[in-house]
Write a protein that holds these residues in place. Structure first.
Motif, PDB file in Angstrom:
ATOM      1  N   ILE A  12       0.827  -1.205   0.000  1.00 17.20           N
ATOM      2  CA  ILE A  12       0.000   0.000   0.000  1.00 17.20           C
ATOM      3  C   ILE A  12       0.866   1.262   0.000  1.00 17.20           C
ATOM      4  O   ILE A  12       0.527   2.255  -0.648  1.00 17.20           O
ATOM      5  CB  ILE A  12      -0.992  -0.016   1.189  1.00 17.20           C
ATOM      6  N   THR A  13       2.007   1.229   0.676  1.00 18.78           N
ATOM      7  CA  THR A  13       2.928   2.375   0.660  1.00 18.78           C
ATOM      8  C   THR A  13       3.388   2.658  -0.768  1.00 18.78           C
ATOM      9  O   THR A  13       3.438   3.818  -1.197  1.00 18.78           O
ATOM     10  CB  THR A  13       4.151   2.121   1.567  1.00 18.78           C
ATOM     11  N   ASN A  14       3.742   1.608  -1.509  1.00 23.57           N
ATOM     12  CA  ASN A  14       4.180   1.790  -2.900  1.00 23.57           C
ATOM     13  C   ASN A  14       3.098   2.476  -3.728  1.00 23.57           C
ATOM     14  O   ASN A  14       3.389   3.353  -4.540  1.00 23.57           O
ATOM     15  CB  ASN A  14       4.561   0.450  -3.529  1.00 23.57           C
ATOM     16  N   MET A  15       1.871   2.079  -3.507  1.00 24.92           N
ATOM     17  CA  MET A  15       0.778   2.688  -4.248  1.00 24.92           C
ATOM     18  C   MET A  15       0.549   4.132  -3.798  1.00 24.92           C
ATOM     19  O   MET A  15       0.396   5.034  -4.624  1.00 24.92           O
ATOM     20  CB  MET A  15      -0.494   1.878  -4.071  1.00 24.92           C
ATOM     21  N   THR A  48       2.603   6.222  -2.501  1.00 25.44           N
ATOM     22  CA  THR A  48       3.706   7.080  -2.935  1.00 25.44           C
ATOM     23  C   THR A  48       3.468   7.622  -4.335  1.00 25.44           C
ATOM     24  O   THR A  48       3.829   8.756  -4.641  1.00 25.44           O
ATOM     25  CB  THR A  48       5.028   6.278  -2.898  1.00 25.44           C
ATOM     26  N   LYS A  49       2.843   6.818  -5.155  1.00 27.14           N
ATOM     27  CA  LYS A  49       2.550   7.244  -6.524  1.00 27.14           C
ATOM     28  C   LYS A  49       1.308   8.130  -6.594  1.00 27.14           C
ATOM     29  O   LYS A  49       1.216   9.018  -7.431  1.00 27.14           O
ATOM     30  CB  LYS A  49       2.380   6.019  -7.421  1.00 27.14           C
ATOM     31  N   LEU A  50       0.349   7.890  -5.723  1.00 28.63           N
ATOM     32  CA  LEU A  50      -0.920   8.619  -5.765  1.00 28.63           C
ATOM     33  C   LEU A  50      -0.897   9.964  -5.041  1.00 28.63           C
ATOM     34  O   LEU A  50      -1.454  10.950  -5.529  1.00 28.63           O
ATOM     35  CB  LEU A  50      -2.033   7.772  -5.157  1.00 28.63           C
ATOM     36  N   ILE A 107      -4.237   7.287   4.168  1.00 28.67           N
ATOM     37  CA  ILE A 107      -4.251   8.657   4.680  1.00 28.67           C
ATOM     38  C   ILE A 107      -2.950   8.944   5.436  1.00 28.67           C
ATOM     39  O   ILE A 107      -2.354  10.020   5.281  1.00 28.67           O
ATOM     40  CB  ILE A 107      -5.499   8.896   5.557  1.00 28.67           C
ATOM     41  N   SER A 108      -2.474   7.971   6.208  1.00 24.87           N
ATOM     42  CA  SER A 108      -1.217   8.165   6.949  1.00 24.87           C
ATOM     43  C   SER A 108      -0.023   8.310   6.008  1.00 24.87           C
ATOM     44  O   SER A 108       1.007   8.845   6.394  1.00 24.87           O
ATOM     45  CB  SER A 108      -0.974   7.003   7.916  1.00 24.87           C
ATOM     46  N   GLN A 109      -0.191   7.863   4.779  1.00 26.73           N
ATOM     47  CA  GLN A 109       0.883   7.955   3.786  1.00 26.73           C
ATOM     48  C   GLN A 109       0.748   9.194   2.906  1.00 26.73           C
ATOM     49  O   GLN A 109       1.434   9.314   1.898  1.00 26.73           O
ATOM     50  CB  GLN A 109       0.913   6.689   2.923  1.00 26.73           C
ATOM     51  N   GLY A 110      -0.166  10.100   3.259  1.00 29.22           N
ATOM     52  CA  GLY A 110      -0.235  11.379   2.575  1.00 29.22           C
ATOM     53  C   GLY A 110      -1.411  11.592   1.648  1.00 29.22           C
ATOM     54  O   GLY A 110      -1.506  12.643   1.016  1.00 29.22           O
ATOM     55  N   LEU A 111      -2.332  10.629   1.541  1.00 23.35           N
ATOM     56  CA  LEU A 111      -3.497  10.859   0.699  1.00 23.35           C
ATOM     57  C   LEU A 111      -4.467  11.803   1.405  1.00 23.35           C
ATOM     58  O   LEU A 111      -4.538  11.843   2.635  1.00 23.35           O
ATOM     59  CB  LEU A 111      -4.185   9.547   0.342  1.00 23.35           C
TER      60      LEU A 111
END
Length: 187
Positions: A89-92, A94-96, A143-147
């Motif tokens: 999910i982090t990989n995804m 990072t791109k989104l 959300i925690s990854q920046g979305l």
């Protein structure tokens, strides 16, 4: 005798040139073969990685759907993401995240296996509830990854909408999944 040696001496450099040219071509051929083998191995490794991840991206009418097998994201009967699941999910994310303008719906699905006593003791009494908890977990991690939180939602569908038969272990594994659907760009 000198007349016989002379043609051989004249022919020797010519034959040596032909022989060496053949060796050079063979050397180049061997080099290309090694390069081709390396590319095949790299391609096979990439195919194996894709199969191992069991990921699938499909373009739908005006949307993209990204499907990940739940077994890669969660331990059996749980909704806490595994380290491998977080990496996927982090990989995804990072791109989104850097250019997110699309709404994302995280949809959770399960197989039709009955909820066990351990999950029931934790208050999970149905596959629909388990799928909702898994979808919520993925949403919160995104959300925690920046979305953008206002552009991400989650919905659990339980055992509804299977993509394979629940009569086999392989089919049930395919039905345990999380889908991330990206809608058209938000204006």
């Amino acid at each position: 005798m000198i007349h016989r040696i002379r043609p051989i001496l004249v022919m020797a450099p010519l034959l040596a040139g032909i022989f060496l040219a053949g060796c050079a071509s063979e050397s180049k051929y061997d080099s290309l073969q090694a390069e081709n083998q390396a590319l095949r191995q790299q391609s096979d490794e990439q195919a194996a990685q894709i199969a191992a991840d069991m990921e699938q991206i499909g373009r739908l009418q005006g949307a993209i759907k990204y499907t990940v097998n739940s077994d890669l994201l969660f331990a059996s009967g749980g909704w806490e993401m595994s380290p491998q699941g977080k990496q996927i999910i982090t990989n995804m994310a990072t791109k989104l995240a850097p250019t997110q303008r699309n709404k994302i719906l995280v949809s959770g699905y399960t197989d039709n296996t009955a909820i066990g006593p351990a999950l029931q003791q934790q208050g999970v009494t149905s596959n629909q509830l388990l799928s909702q908890k898994r979808a919520d977990t993925v949403m919160q991690f995104l959300i925690s990854q920046g979305l953008n939180p206002s552009l991400v939602s989650a919905k659990g569908f339980g055992e509804a909408d299977p993509i394979a038969s629940n009569d086999t272990a392989q089919g049930r594994a395919q039905n345990r999944r999380v889908e991330l659907s990206l809608a058209n760009a938000v204006s």
